[in-house]
Design an enzyme around this catalytic site. Structure first.
Site, short mmCIF file in Angstrom:
data_model
loop_
_atom_site.label_atom_id
_atom_site.label_comp_id
_atom_site.label_asym_id
_atom_site.label_seq_id
_atom_site.Cartn_x
_atom_site.Cartn_y
_atom_site.Cartn_z
CB CYS A 89 9.36 11.00 18.89
SG CYS A 89 8.51 11.34 17.33
CB CYS A 90 11.44 14.02 15.09
SG CYS A 90 10.32 12.91 14.22
CB CYS A 138 9.45 5.74 12.68
SG CYS A 138 11.05 6.54 12.95
CB CYS A 165 11.41 14.57 11.28
SG CYS A 165 12.84 14.86 10.18
#
Length: 226
Positions: free
Chosen positions: A113-114, A196, A222
């Site tokens: 995701c990052c 997040c 991240c």
């Protein structure tokens, strides 16, 4: 050290060593001034808006500096509101990135995701810049314990400057209080490291301030500062 000693390619090992020796005990404002004097409009500030210390320091020297906020599309509503509050307070030259369509397959909390929601958008917006300023601190995580103040960032291909590298969490809190600066609204709810929403929780009493990040996941970075 002047601009003539810094090229658009990587800094020499000797130049890096000299800068880091000079800045190890220097005020953060001196590091910021060097960055602005050296790189001018080609230096940008990446801000998570967890706190506003570096924004305050940098805009005192360069009020029109470009400030980059990575909107992962998974931030707390309080973070997005805080960004707008700080934008208005400082009249920020703010660039807000958004993930590309490929990020749809990588929701917040998934393995990559990052990479798709932070790293790729930042790489895109940093193109053409010679240096970037970050709020990275050595106390943030063991992986950052030896972070230099100035380095060549191989991943993004430019100079990386961490004016707050030597600061403690108490230093940050003291600066905010001494200068009457706004504090992220989630801090009062126990969120001491704010990322997040799906992967951040309040910190329990006695826990490390960063314990609430990526709760339950085998992850501590991240990728921006890896």
């Amino acid at each position: 050290m002047t601009e003539s000693t810094v090229t658009d390619s990587r800094l020499s090992a000797d130049a890096l060593a000299a800068l880091n020796r000079e800045f190890e005990t220097a005020p953060a404002g001196k590091v910021v001034r060097w960055a602005v004097d050296t790189f001018g409009d080609s230096v940008v500030l990446a801000a998570s808006f967890e706190d506003v210390v570096l924004i305050d320091l940098v805009t005192q020297v360069a009020p029109d500096v470009e400030v980059i906020f990575l909107d992962t599309e998974a931030h707390f509503p309080e973070t997005l509101a805080f960004v707008e509050e700080i934008r208005a307070r400082y009249g920020l030259h703010l660039t807000v990135t958004k993930p590309g369509p490929e990020a749809a397959a990588h929701p917040c909390g998934s393995d990559q995701c990052c990479q798709f929601r932070k790293v790729a958008p930042l790489r895109q917006v940093l193109r053409g810049s010679r240096a970037w300023l970050t709020s990275l601190k050595r106390v943030d995580a063991p992986s950052r314990a030896t972070a230099p103040i100035v380095s060549w960032d191989e991943a993004f291909g430019l100079v990386k400057i961490n004016p707050l590298a030597t600061w403690t969490n108490d230093d940050i809190a003291s600066y905010l209080a001494d200068h009457g600066l706004p504090v992220h609204p989630l801090v009062s709810q126990g969120y001491l490291s704010i990322g997040c929403a799906p992967t951040t929780r309040p910190v329990r009493e006695g826990e490390d301030p960063r314990a609430g990040r990526w709760a339950g996941l085998d992850k501590s970075e991240c990728g921006l500062h890896a």
